[in-house]
Write an enzyme that holds these catalytic residues in place. Structure first.
Site, mmCIF file in Angstrom:
data_model
loop_
_atom_site.group_PDB
_atom_site.id
_atom_site.type_symbol
_atom_site.label_atom_id
_atom_site.label_comp_id
_atom_site.label_asym_id
_atom_site.label_seq_id
_atom_site.Cartn_x
_atom_site.Cartn_y
_atom_site.Cartn_z
ATOM 1 N N VAL A 150 -19.620 0.183 -3.517
ATOM 2 C CA VAL A 150 -19.211 -0.479 -2.279
ATOM 3 C C VAL A 150 -19.261 0.515 -1.129
ATOM 4 O O VAL A 150 -18.675 1.607 -1.205
ATOM 5 C CB VAL A 150 -17.785 -1.063 -2.410
ATOM 6 C CG1 VAL A 150 -17.370 -1.762 -1.127
ATOM 7 C CG2 VAL A 150 -17.718 -2.028 -3.588
ATOM 8 N N TYR A 180 -11.751 7.064 -15.184
ATOM 9 C CA TYR A 180 -11.925 5.829 -14.413
ATOM 10 C C TYR A 180 -12.538 4.731 -15.271
ATOM 11 O O TYR A 180 -12.050 3.588 -15.281
ATOM 12 C CB TYR A 180 -12.807 6.124 -13.201
ATOM 13 C CG TYR A 180 -12.968 4.965 -12.242
ATOM 14 C CD1 TYR A 180 -11.923 4.590 -11.405
ATOM 15 C CD2 TYR A 180 -14.170 4.271 -12.145
ATOM 16 C CE1 TYR A 180 -12.063 3.532 -10.505
ATOM 17 C CE2 TYR A 180 -14.329 3.225 -11.262
ATOM 18 C CZ TYR A 180 -13.271 2.859 -10.434
ATOM 19 O OH TYR A 180 -13.428 1.815 -9.557
ATOM 20 N N VAL A 199 2.484 1.541 -6.612
ATOM 21 C CA VAL A 199 2.341 0.517 -7.655
ATOM 22 C C VAL A 199 2.766 0.984 -9.034
ATOM 23 O O VAL A 199 2.926 0.159 -9.943
ATOM 24 C CB VAL A 199 0.893 -0.030 -7.734
ATOM 25 C CG1 VAL A 199 0.540 -0.811 -6.491
ATOM 26 C CG2 VAL A 199 -0.100 1.082 -8.031
ATOM 27 N N ASP A 215 0.848 -1.186 0.000
ATOM 28 C CA ASP A 215 0.000 0.000 0.000
ATOM 29 C C ASP A 215 0.881 1.232 0.000
ATOM 30 O O ASP A 215 2.034 1.196 0.472
ATOM 31 C CB ASP A 215 -0.918 0.028 1.225
ATOM 32 C CG ASP A 215 -2.247 0.733 0.937
ATOM 33 O OD1 ASP A 215 -2.238 1.968 0.782
ATOM 34 O OD2 ASP A 215 -3.271 0.057 0.863
#
Length: 253
Positions: free
Chosen positions: A178, A145, A53, A33
């Site tokens: 979510v 996105y 990442v 992370d």
């Protein structure tokens, strides 16, 4: 020990839920992370890496450590992503576009790049890519996105083909809306962009599913464990929505 799993962006939200689900199923868990504070709050028996990442040297170093410590990976959850800007396409700055696409797509590519050789050598393994229902439908005000989440599905289907001859698999999970901090940010930004209240936008998203509800992060974690396990040993190249069945992706309605 059932297996060894790496979850990128695994210290909070969906990634944390994936880690918890694999832990409960008996896996050794490693999470990466960018949020160092969140990493400090994961269970003490999990291995952790403070990694960006989209920084290839950092990713290469983490995977070298995984090879030293574990000798390989059984499951990769390529989960890292950002929501990006919420705006009409003509109002999005190129730098914001690139930042969103980079984290979602480049981050998935780099995770796969360093995982695939280990899985080919082992002639086994499962890669699970986190996309979104935004990778299945168009959503207004979410151009970067949506584009990135469609792109990772193409990457995942290619990985499924490249890994298949070596006994490996790759599948995609498409979460719907979510419950949690990340979606709250989306709701707030979209409400501002559309001149609506947060609750109006929430109801719009929820009513766009046949089950009339947001999902919880644990629902995504449970699906990831299934896709990582032998119970899904002939499931590959699939795009599976965990979203309460989106029937109207336009949250205006």
């Amino acid at each position: 020990m059932t297996g060894r799993v790496l979850v990128t962006a695994g210290a909070s939200g969906i990634g944390r839920a994936m880690g918890e689900a694999f832990d409960k199923a008996g896996y050794e868990v490693w999470v990466s992370d960018l949020n160092g504070r969140a990493l400090g709050e994961v269970p003490v028996h999990w291995r952790t890496s403070h990694v960006d990442v989209i920084d290839e040297p950092q990713m290469a170093a983490m995977f070298a450590e995984i090879k030293r410590e574990w000798g390989g990976l059984d499951v990769l959850c390529a989960n890292a992503g950002v929501a990006g800007p919420t705006a009409q396409i003509e109002d999005i700055a190129l730098d914001d576009w690139r930042s969103c696409v980079s984290v979602n797509l480049d981050g998935t590519f780099l995770a796969a790049k360093y995982t695939v050789p280990m899985m080919k050598k082992a002639k086994a393994g499962s890669i699970i890519v986190t996309s979104s229902t935004a990778g299945q439908h168009g959503y207004p005000n979410r151009g970067p996105y949506c584009s990135a989440k469609w792109a990772v599905i193409g990457l995942a289907k290619t990985l499924a083909m490249e890994l298949g001859a070596f006994g490996g698999r790759c599948n995609v999970i498409c979460p719907g809306s979510v419950e949690g901090d990340r979606m709250e940010g989306v709701l707030s930004r979209e409400a501002e962009a559309k001149g609506m209240t947060r609750d109006e936008v929430y109801i719009g998203y929820a009513s766009g599913t046949s089950m009339g509800s947001f999902v919880e992060a644990r629902d995504i974690g449970d699906m990831a464990v299934f896709l990582g396990s032998d119970a899904s040993r002939f499931v590959s190249g699939q795009v599976i929505a965990v979203d309460g069945h989106t029937v109207n992706p336009d949250p205006k309605v």
